[in-house]
Design a protein around this motif. Structure first.
Motif, PDB file in Angstrom:
ATOM      1  N   VAL A  27     -80.289   4.797  66.347  1.00 55.47           N
ATOM      2  CA  VAL A  27     -80.581   5.765  65.280  1.00 55.47           C
ATOM      3  C   VAL A  27     -79.289   6.495  64.932  1.00 55.47           C
ATOM      4  CG1 VAL A  27     -82.995   6.085  65.917  1.00 55.47           C
ATOM      5  CG2 VAL A  27     -81.267   7.555  66.914  1.00 55.47           C
ATOM      6  N   THR A  28     -79.258   7.077  63.757  1.00 52.84           N
ATOM      7  CA  THR A  28     -78.106   7.854  63.319  1.00 52.84           C
ATOM      8  C   THR A  28     -78.446   9.324  63.443  1.00 52.84           C
ATOM      9  OG1 THR A  28     -77.466   6.117  61.783  1.00 52.84           O
ATOM     10  CG2 THR A  28     -76.540   8.297  61.407  1.00 52.84           C
ATOM     11  N   LEU A  29     -77.650  10.033  64.179  1.00 51.24           N
ATOM     12  CA  LEU A  29     -77.837  11.471  64.375  1.00 51.24           C
ATOM     13  C   LEU A  29     -76.783  12.186  63.543  1.00 51.24           C
ATOM     14  CD1 LEU A  29     -79.379  13.656  65.957  1.00 51.24           C
ATOM     15  CD2 LEU A  29     -77.621  13.486  67.696  1.00 51.24           C
ATOM     16  N   SER A  30     -77.238  12.966  62.549  1.00 50.39           N
ATOM     17  CA  SER A  30     -76.321  13.669  61.643  1.00 50.39           C
ATOM     18  C   SER A  30     -76.291  15.157  61.977  1.00 50.39           C
ATOM     19  CB  SER A  30     -76.776  13.501  60.194  1.00 50.39           C
ATOM     20  OG  SER A  30     -76.743  12.139  59.837  1.00 50.39           O
ATOM     21  N   ALA A  31     -75.126  15.746  61.885  1.00 52.87           N
ATOM     22  CA  ALA A  31     -74.970  17.166  62.162  1.00 52.87           C
ATOM     23  C   ALA A  31     -75.352  18.015  60.953  1.00 52.87           C
ATOM     24  CB  ALA A  31     -73.541  17.474  62.571  1.00 52.87           C
ATOM     25  N   PHE A  32     -75.201  17.468  59.728  1.00 55.08           N
ATOM     26  CA  PHE A  32     -75.505  18.214  58.507  1.00 55.08           C
ATOM     27  C   PHE A  32     -76.439  17.381  57.637  1.00 55.08           C
ATOM     28  CE2 PHE A  32     -71.220  19.685  59.702  1.00 55.08           C
ATOM     29  CZ  PHE A  32     -71.514  21.025  59.913  1.00 55.08           C
ATOM     30  N   PRO A  33     -77.260  18.022  56.826  1.00 54.65           N
ATOM     31  CA  PRO A  33     -78.187  17.261  55.977  1.00 54.65           C
ATOM     32  C   PRO A  33     -77.503  16.668  54.740  1.00 54.65           C
ATOM     33  CG  PRO A  33     -78.504  19.602  55.639  1.00 54.65           C
ATOM     34  CD  PRO A  33     -77.493  19.455  56.736  1.00 54.65           C
ATOM     35  N   ALA A  34     -77.969  15.533  54.277  1.00 51.90           N
ATOM     36  CA  ALA A  34     -77.686  14.900  52.975  1.00 51.90           C
ATOM     37  C   ALA A  34     -76.239  14.991  52.520  1.00 51.90           C
ATOM     38  CB  ALA A  34     -78.612  15.470  51.916  1.00 51.90           C
ATOM     39  N   ASN A  35     -75.358  14.352  53.220  1.00 51.62           N
ATOM     40  CA  ASN A  35     -73.949  14.240  52.832  1.00 51.62           C
ATOM     41  C   ASN A  35     -73.213  15.581  52.725  1.00 51.62           C
ATOM     42  OD1 ASN A  35     -74.198  11.471  52.732  1.00 51.62           O
ATOM     43  ND2 ASN A  35     -74.848  11.504  50.584  1.00 51.62           N
ATOM     44  N   GLY A  37     -71.672  16.907  55.095  1.00 46.39           N
ATOM     45  CA  GLY A  37     -70.482  16.723  55.909  1.00 46.39           C
ATOM     46  C   GLY A  37     -69.292  16.210  55.129  1.00 46.39           C
ATOM     47  N   GLN A  38     -69.508  15.585  53.984  1.00 45.75           N
ATOM     48  CA  GLN A  38     -68.380  15.060  53.210  1.00 45.75           C
ATOM     49  C   GLN A  38     -67.515  16.174  52.653  1.00 45.75           C
ATOM     50  OE1 GLN A  38     -69.904  12.748  49.975  1.00 45.75           O
ATOM     51  NE2 GLN A  38     -70.822  14.509  48.929  1.00 45.75           N
ATOM     52  N   TYR A  39     -68.075  17.364  52.473  1.00 46.98           N
ATOM     53  CA  TYR A  39     -67.293  18.500  51.980  1.00 46.98           C
ATOM     54  C   TYR A  39     -66.409  19.102  53.078  1.00 46.98           C
ATOM     55  CZ  TYR A  39     -70.507  18.149  48.088  1.00 46.98           C
ATOM     56  OH  TYR A  39     -71.232  17.683  47.030  1.00 46.98           O
ATOM     57  N   LEU A  40     -66.783  18.849  54.309  1.00 47.47           N
ATOM     58  CA  LEU A  40     -65.996  19.368  55.435  1.00 47.47           C
ATOM     59  C   LEU A  40     -64.960  18.367  55.905  1.00 47.47           C
ATOM     60  CD1 LEU A  40     -68.907  20.979  57.474  1.00 47.47           C
ATOM     61  CD2 LEU A  40     -67.299  22.121  55.964  1.00 47.47           C
ATOM     62  N   GLY A  41     -65.105  17.160  55.476  1.00 43.95           N
ATOM     63  CA  GLY A  41     -64.185  16.109  55.905  1.00 43.95           C
ATOM     64  C   GLY A  41     -64.620  15.518  57.229  1.00 43.95           C
ATOM     65  N   GLY A  42     -64.337  14.285  57.441  1.00 43.44           N
ATOM     66  CA  GLY A  42     -64.677  13.643  58.695  1.00 43.44           C
ATOM     67  C   GLY A  42     -66.083  13.066  58.675  1.00 43.44           C
ATOM     68  N   ARG A  43     -66.415  12.421  59.769  1.00 40.59           N
ATOM     69  CA  ARG A  43     -67.750  11.822  59.898  1.00 40.59           C
ATOM     70  C   ARG A  43     -68.569  12.720  60.803  1.00 40.59           C
ATOM     71  NH1 ARG A  43     -69.830   7.284  63.273  1.00 40.59           N
ATOM     72  NH2 ARG A  43     -71.583   6.454  62.092  1.00 40.59           N
ATOM     73  N   TRP A  44     -69.630  13.294  60.282  1.00 43.68           N
ATOM     74  CA  TRP A  44     -70.465  14.234  61.011  1.00 43.68           C
ATOM     75  C   TRP A  44     -71.778  13.595  61.448  1.00 43.68           C
ATOM     76  CZ3 TRP A  44     -68.662  18.875  62.540  1.00 43.68           C
ATOM     77  CH2 TRP A  44     -67.472  19.307  61.960  1.00 43.68           C
ATOM     78  N   SER A  45     -71.744  12.323  61.764  1.00 42.03           N
ATOM     79  CA  SER A  45     -72.931  11.638  62.283  1.00 42.03           C
ATOM     80  C   SER A  45     -72.489  10.659  63.359  1.00 42.03           C
ATOM     81  CB  SER A  45     -73.661  10.906  61.157  1.00 42.03           C
ATOM     82  OG  SER A  45     -72.832   9.902  60.619  1.00 42.03           O
ATOM     83  N   VAL A  46     -73.423  10.308  64.214  1.00 42.75           N
ATOM     84  CA  VAL A  46     -73.133   9.395  65.305  1.00 42.75           C
ATOM     85  C   VAL A  46     -74.325   8.454  65.465  1.00 42.75           C
ATOM     86  CG1 VAL A  46     -74.012  10.949  67.108  1.00 42.75           C
ATOM     87  CG2 VAL A  46     -72.314   9.261  67.691  1.00 42.75           C
TER      88      VAL A  46
END
Length: 139
Positions: A27-35, A37-46
């Protein structure tokens, strides 16, 4: 008691292995909802197996509960430390008072402080008691 503890740990291990085997899907575990994380830069999911997500959630919950209880009971521990220090101070004071007041007293003060109901010791002319009498009890 040791046998019960080992039995419990073995049962817990069997349950955890069963949960892990039943939830092996990735499964993909995301730190932030619906993209977001793209505004913060980096990949915020694992990507990880579902059982790892379950175990990590359980561990984080246990850690949060531990910290919560530690902070909630801080005033109790502080009060216990203060009372322990107060008890130590009072025990020291009582010991000091016992040492000072248990010291040998002046003979004159002992006579003055003797209760009125106690018979006064009569002076004896000789070292031997008079016939039919007894010596006064020692103080």
């Amino acid at each position: 008691m040791r046998f019960i503890r080992l039995l419990f740990l073995a049962l817990l291990a069997v349950v955890l292995v069963a949960v892990a085997l039943a939830n092996r899907d990735i499964v993909t575990l995301s730190a932030f909802p619906a993209n977001f994380g793209q505004y913060l830069g980096g990949r915020w999911s694992v990507d990880m197996p579902l059982f790892m997500v379950i175990f990590l959630a359980f561990a984080v919950g246990m850690l949060a509960g531990l910290v919560w209880e530690y902070l909630r009971e801080a005033h109790i521990r502080r009060q216990a430390r203060q009372r322990s220090a107060e008890i130590a101070r009072l025990e020291s004071e009582v010991g000091h008072l016992r040492r000072n007041h248990a010291a040998p007293r002046d003979e004159i003060l002992a006579i003055v402080d003797r209760p009125k109901s106690a018979p006064a010791a009569r002076p004896v002319a000789s070292a031997e008691p008079a016939p039919g009498t007894t010596l006064p009890s020692p103080r």
